[in-house]
Every structure is written in C-alpha cells, then in structure tokens.
Design a protein around this motif. Structure first.
Motif, PDB file in Angstrom:
ATOM      1  N   LEU A  78      -1.202  -1.141 -11.351  1.00 10.84           N
ATOM      2  CA  LEU A  78      -0.611  -2.363 -10.807  1.00 10.84           C
ATOM      3  C   LEU A  78       0.789  -2.085 -10.293  1.00 10.84           C
ATOM      4  O   LEU A  78       1.157  -2.484  -9.186  1.00 10.84           O
ATOM      5  CB  LEU A  78      -0.571  -3.460 -11.880  1.00 10.84           C
ATOM      6  CG  LEU A  78       0.220  -4.719 -11.509  1.00 10.84           C
ATOM      7  CD1 LEU A  78      -0.461  -5.474 -10.364  1.00 10.84           C
ATOM      8  CD2 LEU A  78       0.385  -5.617 -12.717  1.00 10.84           C
ATOM      9  N   ASN A  79       1.588  -1.373 -11.095  1.00 15.02           N
ATOM     10  CA  ASN A  79       2.952  -1.046 -10.683  1.00 15.02           C
ATOM     11  C   ASN A  79       2.964  -0.198  -9.412  1.00 15.02           C
ATOM     12  O   ASN A  79       3.799  -0.405  -8.526  1.00 15.02           O
ATOM     13  CB  ASN A  79       3.697  -0.324 -11.804  1.00 15.02           C
ATOM     14  CG  ASN A  79       3.953  -1.205 -13.001  1.00 15.02           C
ATOM     15  OD1 ASN A  79       3.967  -2.429 -12.902  1.00 15.02           O
ATOM     16  ND2 ASN A  79       4.154  -0.585 -14.151  1.00 15.02           N
ATOM     17  N   LEU A  80       2.055   0.771  -9.318  1.00 13.09           N
ATOM     18  CA  LEU A  80       1.983   1.603  -8.119  1.00 13.09           C
ATOM     19  C   LEU A  80       1.612   0.771  -6.892  1.00 13.09           C
ATOM     20  O   LEU A  80       2.187   0.951  -5.814  1.00 13.09           O
ATOM     21  CB  LEU A  80       0.963   2.740  -8.310  1.00 13.09           C
ATOM     22  CG  LEU A  80       1.414   3.906  -9.174  1.00 13.09           C
ATOM     23  CD1 LEU A  80       0.232   4.792  -9.547  1.00 13.09           C
ATOM     24  CD2 LEU A  80       2.484   4.716  -8.452  1.00 13.09           C
ATOM     25  N   ALA A  81       0.644  -0.143  -7.061  1.00 14.64           N
ATOM     26  CA  ALA A  81       0.240  -1.002  -5.948  1.00 14.64           C
ATOM     27  C   ALA A  81       1.395  -1.893  -5.495  1.00 14.64           C
ATOM     28  O   ALA A  81       1.644  -2.045  -4.294  1.00 14.64           O
ATOM     29  CB  ALA A  81      -0.971  -1.846  -6.339  1.00 14.64           C
ATOM     30  N   LEU A  82       2.109  -2.473  -6.455  1.00 12.94           N
ATOM     31  CA  LEU A  82       3.262  -3.315  -6.109  1.00 12.94           C
ATOM     32  C   LEU A  82       4.369  -2.496  -5.452  1.00 12.94           C
ATOM     33  O   LEU A  82       4.997  -2.948  -4.490  1.00 12.94           O
ATOM     34  CB  LEU A  82       3.799  -4.024  -7.357  1.00 12.94           C
ATOM     35  CG  LEU A  82       2.927  -5.139  -7.925  1.00 12.94           C
ATOM     36  CD1 LEU A  82       3.476  -5.611  -9.271  1.00 12.94           C
ATOM     37  CD2 LEU A  82       2.818  -6.297  -6.943  1.00 12.94           C
ATOM     38  N   ASN A  87       7.311  -1.894  -1.009  1.00 14.13           N
ATOM     39  CA  ASN A  87       8.161  -0.806  -0.519  1.00 14.13           C
ATOM     40  C   ASN A  87       9.411  -0.647  -1.391  1.00 14.13           C
ATOM     41  O   ASN A  87      10.534  -0.584  -0.895  1.00 14.13           O
ATOM     42  CB  ASN A  87       8.539  -1.028   0.950  1.00 14.13           C
ATOM     43  CG  ASN A  87       9.023   0.248   1.604  1.00 14.13           C
ATOM     44  OD1 ASN A  87       8.654   1.339   1.193  1.00 14.13           O
ATOM     45  ND2 ASN A  87       9.863   0.103   2.610  1.00 14.13           N
ATOM     46  N   MET A  88       9.169  -0.617  -2.702  1.00 18.10           N
ATOM     47  CA  MET A  88      10.239  -0.420  -3.681  1.00 18.10           C
ATOM     48  C   MET A  88       9.894   0.798  -4.536  1.00 18.10           C
ATOM     49  O   MET A  88       8.719   1.104  -4.727  1.00 18.10           O
ATOM     50  CB  MET A  88      10.374  -1.644  -4.595  1.00 18.10           C
ATOM     51  CG  MET A  88      10.966  -2.862  -3.934  1.00 18.10           C
ATOM     52  SD  MET A  88      11.036  -4.294  -5.064  1.00 18.10           S
ATOM     53  CE  MET A  88      12.155  -3.706  -6.332  1.00 18.10           C
ATOM     54  N   PRO A  89      10.910   1.472  -5.061  1.00 14.71           N
ATOM     55  CA  PRO A  89      10.630   2.617  -5.933  1.00 14.71           C
ATOM     56  C   PRO A  89       9.801   2.193  -7.154  1.00 14.71           C
ATOM     57  O   PRO A  89      10.032   1.122  -7.718  1.00 14.71           O
ATOM     58  CB  PRO A  89      12.015   3.100  -6.368  1.00 14.71           C
ATOM     59  CG  PRO A  89      12.967   2.530  -5.386  1.00 14.71           C
ATOM     60  CD  PRO A  89      12.344   1.263  -4.869  1.00 14.71           C
ATOM     61  N   PHE A  90       8.870   3.048  -7.535  1.00 14.64           N
ATOM     62  CA  PHE A  90       8.020   2.770  -8.688  1.00 14.64           C
ATOM     63  C   PHE A  90       8.856   2.456  -9.919  1.00 14.64           C
ATOM     64  O   PHE A  90       8.537   1.544 -10.684  1.00 14.64           O
ATOM     65  CB  PHE A  90       7.092   3.966  -8.969  1.00 14.64           C
ATOM     66  CG  PHE A  90       6.293   3.793 -10.221  1.00 14.64           C
ATOM     67  CD1 PHE A  90       5.103   3.097 -10.198  1.00 14.64           C
ATOM     68  CD2 PHE A  90       6.740   4.307 -11.423  1.00 14.64           C
ATOM     69  CE1 PHE A  90       4.366   2.916 -11.365  1.00 14.64           C
ATOM     70  CE2 PHE A  90       6.013   4.132 -12.591  1.00 14.64           C
ATOM     71  CZ  PHE A  90       4.824   3.437 -12.560  1.00 14.64           C
TER      72      PHE A  90
END
Length: 164
Positions: A78-82, A87-90
């Motif tokens: 989920l974090n990777l998809a967001l 377009n924010m750093p993981f």
C-alpha cells in the motif's frame, strides 16, 4: 471517465503473490519469536534498547526488499502504491501511514475499550522512526544493492539464463 484511476495499468502481477508471501512472513515471525523467547528484558532501558534494535532490523529488511523490488507485504505494498501514485518518497509515505494507523488504533481503543491500552511510546517511536530509517538506509545502500542485484554483466546474465 476511466473508473480505475490509472491503477490497472500500473498493477504489477507479482503483487498477487502478497498472500503466500504473507504466510511465509508470518511463519518466520513466529519462528523468530520462538528463537528469541528466552530473551526477557526486565528493565525499561533494556526493553527500550531491544525495541530500537528491532526497529533498525525491520527498517533494514524493508529497505532491502524495496530496493530489490521483491514482493512487499501488504502494508508496504500500500505504501509503495501511494508513494508511486502521489510521487512522494516511500519513507515519507511510510511515516504518514504508520502514524495514521496508530491514530486509528488509538481511536478504536478509546471507543471500544474506554482508554488507550496496547498503544504506548514504542508504537509511536516505531511509527516515526521506521520510515526515517528506511529513507537513510535507502540513501546509503541503494547504489550498492542495485549494483549487486541488477548488474547486467555477461557472466551474471549467463548464470541467470542457465538457472532458468
């Protein structure tokens, strides 16, 4: 109007493997818990040090599978998809999501238990520190890990082709 919000074209089929990988991850968590069951820190300081060590190890492990593009567990997926979508750093998304999950946990605990019970300072420290450490570890280790994993020299490619 397209109803899939652009997710379908970005969906990676490897993410379907999250369920079996989650079972394997759960097995290793249980296995590690059994191996460390004799470790019983008695003082708050020793518990705190052990917690910080655990956060560092987990953040390093998460950094490795993110850099290596291995199937993530569901929350990190989920974090990777967001991260990709916004377009924010993981690492920043990880901190935001973890803090949001802690807040949701506090609210649920207050509603159903009448007070905050299982959420303490370690939970909040973990939510704030894990993403920060992933950001640092990524900065420090990404070039080396990518070189090891994705170096396209002929010898590695020949070995890879023979293995298939």
């Amino acid at each position: 109007m397209n109803s899939n919000f652009g997710f379908k074209k970005n969906f990676k089929k490897k993410n379907l493997l999250q369920a079996p990988f989650s079972f394997a991850f759960g097995f290793f968590v249980d296995f590690t818990g059994q191996m460390l069951s004799g470790l019983n820190p008695q003082t708050y300081t020793s518990q705190f040090i052990l917690m910080i060590l655990g956060i560092i190890i987990c953040a390093f492990g998460a950094t490795i599978y993110i850099i290596m593009d291995i199937v993530p567990n569901a929350p990190e997926g989920l974090n990777l998809a967001l991260s990709e979508r916004l377009n924010m750093p993981f690492s920043k998304i990880k901190i935001i999501c973890d803090c949001l999950f802690v807040l949701i946990g506090v609210i649920i605990s207050l509603i159903f238990l009448g007070g905050v019970t299982a959420i303490r300072e370690g939970t909040l420290i973990s939510a704030l520190l894990t993403g920060k450490l992933i950001g640092l570890f990524t900065k420090w280790f990404e070039p080396g890990l990518k070189k090891i994993a994705f170096n396209d020299n002929d010898e590695k490619q020949l070995l890879l082709n023979e293995a298939m």
